[in-house]
Design an enzyme around this catalytic site. Structure first.
Site, PDB file in Angstrom:
ATOM      1  N   LYS A  29       0.830  -1.214   0.000  1.00  0.00           N
ATOM      2  CA  LYS A  29       0.000   0.000   0.000  1.00  0.00           C
ATOM      3  C   LYS A  29       0.863   1.263   0.000  1.00  0.00           C
ATOM      4  CE  LYS A  29      -2.299  -1.019   3.743  1.00  0.00           C
ATOM      5  NZ  LYS A  29      -1.637  -2.300   4.050  1.00  0.00           N
ATOM      6  N   ARG A 104     -10.464   2.920   9.861  1.00  0.00           N
ATOM      7  CA  ARG A 104     -10.035   1.609  10.367  1.00  0.00           C
ATOM      8  C   ARG A 104     -11.222   0.745  10.784  1.00  0.00           C
ATOM      9  NH1 ARG A 104      -4.760   0.645  11.077  1.00  0.00           N
ATOM     10  NH2 ARG A 104      -3.293   2.390  11.215  1.00  0.00           N
ATOM     11  N   ARG A 144      12.140  -9.281   4.479  1.00  0.00           N
ATOM     12  CA  ARG A 144      12.501  -7.868   4.344  1.00  0.00           C
ATOM     13  C   ARG A 144      13.749  -7.519   5.162  1.00  0.00           C
ATOM     14  NH1 ARG A 144       7.668  -3.751   4.888  1.00  0.00           N
ATOM     15  NH2 ARG A 144       7.494  -4.695   6.966  1.00  0.00           N
ATOM     16  N   ARG A 177      13.679  -6.077  11.083  1.00  0.00           N
ATOM     17  CA  ARG A 177      12.748  -5.519  12.059  1.00  0.00           C
ATOM     18  C   ARG A 177      12.123  -6.624  12.903  1.00  0.00           C
ATOM     19  NH1 ARG A 177       8.779  -1.872   8.517  1.00  0.00           N
ATOM     20  NH2 ARG A 177       7.398  -2.632  10.149  1.00  0.00           N
ATOM     21  N   ARG A 188      -0.224  -9.451  13.438  1.00  0.00           N
ATOM     22  CA  ARG A 188      -0.650  -8.304  12.641  1.00  0.00           C
ATOM     23  C   ARG A 188      -1.724  -8.697  11.627  1.00  0.00           C
ATOM     24  NH1 ARG A 188       5.002  -6.511  10.410  1.00  0.00           N
ATOM     25  NH2 ARG A 188       3.810  -5.028   9.141  1.00  0.00           N
TER      26      ARG A 188
END
Length: 234
Positions: A29, A104, A144, A177, A188
Site C-alpha cells: 500500500k 479503520r 525484508r 525488524r 498483525r
C-alpha cells in the site's frame, strides 16, 4: 512507470477524489500510494502524522489527544475524525487525497460517508483493495531487510543483495525488524482480518470496492491501480 511527458500535467490536473487503499501488511500500500501521489499530485494523509502534527503544534485537538495519550488511553474515533475533517478541508485536497490508516472501522467509514455527503462532495470515494496470497505475504515480510545507513529495502527471497546481509549501495549491514518475525506477522494479520475485512465488506455492499491482484509485479499493480482511478477521474 514511464508516463509520456505530455500527459504528466494532464494527470496532475485531474480530480480523482478521496482514495482509500485497503490491504494486509506487506501488500504494498505504501509503495502504491507514492505512485498515486506522484502521478496525480494529491496528498497522502496519514492519521498517525496528523496526530503527531496536532500534538506538536499544540492545537486544541492536539491538546485533547495528548491528554488522552498521557493517560495511557487510545485517542477516540471522534478526535481522529475531527483531525481528518480539518485536514481534508485544506486547498491541497481539492482534487483528491489518499487516506492512510483511515478509516479503520466501519464506524469511521460511516462517519466519512456522512462527512463527504454533508460537504456536498462531487468527487466519488474510491476504495481499492490490494489482495495478496498469505504465503507470499509471509515471504515479503519475513524476507525484508533494510540498510542501516541509506534505508534501501531488500528482500532475501525476491530482491536479495549481491552479498548476503550487506547493502549493494554502501556496504552497510542490513537490519531485520522485530515486527517482521513470523509470530509478529501472524498477530498483525489477525488484527487486519478483525479490523479491515469488515470494512471491505462494507464498501463491497455499497458497490464501490475495486479489488486488485497484489501478487503481480509492483509495476503491474501500479498499472491496474491507475486504470481503476483514471476511469472516474475528471
Amino acid at each position: 512507470m514511464n508516463t509520456p511527458a505530455t500527459s504528466v500535467a494532464d494527470y496532475g490536473a485531474r480530480a480523482v477524489g478521496p482514495i482509500i487503499l485497503l490491504g494486509p501488511p506487506g501488500a504494498g500500500k505504501g509503495t502504491q500510494a507514492k505512485q498515486i501521489v506522484e502521478r496525480y499530485g494529491i496528498p497522502q494523509i496519514s492519521t498517525g502524522d496528523l496526530l503527531r502534527e496536532n500534538v506538536k503544534l499544540g492545537t486544541e485537538l492536539g491538546k485533547e489527544a495528548k491528554a488522552v495519550m498521557d493517560a495511557g488511553k487510545l485517542v477516540s474515533d471522534e478526535l481522529v475524525c475531527e483531525m481528518v475533517a480539518e485536514r481534508v478541508a485544506r486547498p491541497d485536497c481539492a482534487r483528491g487525497y489518499i487516506l492512510d490508516g483511515f478509516p479503520r472501522t466501519v464506524g469511521q467509514a460511516e462517519w466519512l460517508d456522512g462527512f463527504l455527503s454533508a460537504r456536498g462532495s462531487k468527487l466519488p470515494l474510491r476504495v481499492i483493495k490490494i489482495n495478496v496470497d498469505y504465503d507470499k505475504l509471509i515471504k515479503r515480510l519475513t524476507g525484508r531487510r533494510t540498510c542501516s545507513a541509506c534505508g534501501t529495502i531488500y528482500n532475501i527471497y525476491t530482491n536479495p543483495p549481491k552479498v548476503s546481509e550487506i547493502c549493494d549501495q554502501d556496504g552497510a549491514k542490513l537490519t531485520f525488524r522485530k515486527d517482521d518475525s513470523e509470530e509478529a506477522i501472524a498477530t498483525r494479520l489477525k488484527a487486519y482480518e478483525k479490523e479491515t475485512l469488515p470494512l471491505a465488506d462494507y464498501y463491497r455492499k455499497r458497490g464501490i470496492l475495486t479489488e486488485i491482484d497484489g501478487d503481480l509485479e509492483p509495476q503491474q499493480v501500479t498499472k491496474a491501480l491507475f486504470a481503476a482511478l483514471d476511469k472516474g477521474a475528471v
